[in-house]
Scaffold this motif. Structure first.
Motif, short mmCIF file in Angstrom:
data_model
loop_
_atom_site.label_atom_id
_atom_site.label_comp_id
_atom_site.label_asym_id
_atom_site.label_seq_id
_atom_site.Cartn_x
_atom_site.Cartn_y
_atom_site.Cartn_z
N TYR A 26 0.83 -1.20 0.00
CA TYR A 26 0.00 0.00 0.00
C TYR A 26 0.87 1.26 0.00
CZ TYR A 26 -2.90 3.77 1.69
OH TYR A 26 -3.52 4.99 1.83
N SER A 29 2.82 1.58 -3.28
CA SER A 29 1.99 1.98 -4.42
C SER A 29 1.61 3.45 -4.33
CB SER A 29 0.75 1.10 -4.54
OG SER A 29 -0.08 1.21 -3.42
N THR A 36 -3.98 1.57 -9.22
CA THR A 36 -4.50 0.20 -9.34
C THR A 36 -3.95 -0.68 -8.22
OG1 THR A 36 -4.70 0.47 -11.74
CG2 THR A 36 -4.69 -1.79 -10.88
N ALA A 37 -2.65 -0.60 -7.99
CA ALA A 37 -2.04 -1.38 -6.90
C ALA A 37 -2.53 -0.90 -5.54
CB ALA A 37 -0.52 -1.30 -6.99
N ARG A 39 -5.47 0.45 -4.88
CA ARG A 39 -6.86 -0.01 -4.73
C ARG A 39 -6.91 -1.49 -4.37
NH1 ARG A 39 -10.59 -2.18 -3.67
NH2 ARG A 39 -12.75 -1.99 -4.35
N ALA A 40 -6.00 -2.28 -4.92
CA ALA A 40 -5.98 -3.73 -4.68
C ALA A 40 -5.69 -4.08 -3.22
CB ALA A 40 -4.96 -4.40 -5.59
N CYS A 41 -5.21 -3.14 -2.44
CA CYS A 41 -4.91 -3.40 -1.03
C CYS A 41 -6.17 -3.38 -0.16
CB CYS A 41 -3.92 -2.37 -0.51
SG CYS A 41 -2.29 -2.50 -1.31
N ASP A 44 -13.27 -4.98 -1.43
CA ASP A 44 -14.35 -4.41 -2.22
C ASP A 44 -15.49 -4.03 -1.28
OD1 ASP A 44 -12.95 -4.83 -4.60
OD2 ASP A 44 -13.81 -6.83 -4.88
N LYS A 132 -6.91 -8.11 3.23
CA LYS A 132 -7.24 -6.80 2.65
C LYS A 132 -7.51 -5.82 3.78
CE LYS A 132 -7.57 -8.12 -1.74
NZ LYS A 132 -6.89 -7.51 -2.86
#
Length: 165
Positions: A26, A29, A36-37, A39-41, A44, A132
């Motif tokens: 995090y 990135s 994008t990286a 957000r992936a941390c 949803d 996450k």
């Protein structure tokens, strides 16, 4: 000590290490300007993000939108250093942690240097076998803003960060 106790302890250590790597990804990135990286941390759906003056967000997508608008510019040179992690595994799918943060920003357009210190209060959830972030609150403890001119350095602000408005 039973084999089950050892397996649970090993799993907890693996989970703690996975959370350390998650937070490192995090922060990295953010420095790399990689939305994008970043957000992936996050999980949803609904999350709890409170970054004080930067804003409060109930989705990672809302945070990423502000990150792209405000931070993802070549003139914004950032460095996030997370340290002193204190991670607690609550159960098989939930954990919490605190981290110190030392943040530096050179704004090459405004010729300013910002140094911010503080700490994160985070919540994590294991989703589909992967950790996450579901909560992250930042609490600023020190702030130094300098104006960098050719002939002088001027202190713009030194002390505790102002409260969120």
């Amino acid at each position: 000590m039973s084999g089950q106790d050892i397996a649970a302890r090993v799993q907890a250590l693996e989970d703690i290490e996975a959370i350390r790597r998650l937070k490192a990804r995090y922060l990295f990135s953010c420095d790399r300007k990689d939305p994008t990286a970043m957000r992936a941390c996050f999980a949803d759906g609904a999350v709890d993000i409170d970054y004080g003056p930067v804003g409060r967000f109930d989705s990672a997508d809302a945070l990423v939108k502000v990150f792209v608008e405000v931070g993802c510019h070549d003139h914004m040179i950032e460095m996030h250093h997370g340290a002193n992690p204190q991670i607690e595994i609550v159960d098989a799918t939930n954990a919490r942690g605190t981290w110190s943060l030392q943040y530096g920003l050179i704004n090459a357009r405004e010729n300013t240097l910002t140094q911010l210190g503080g700490w994160y209060d985070d919540g994590y959830r294991k989703i589909g076998g992967e950790w996450k972030m579901v909560k992250t609150h930042f609490f600023g403890t020190s702030l130094l803003v300098l104006k960098l001119d050719a002939d002088a350095i001027k202190t713009v602000m030194a002390g505790k960060p102002p409260p969120a408005t």
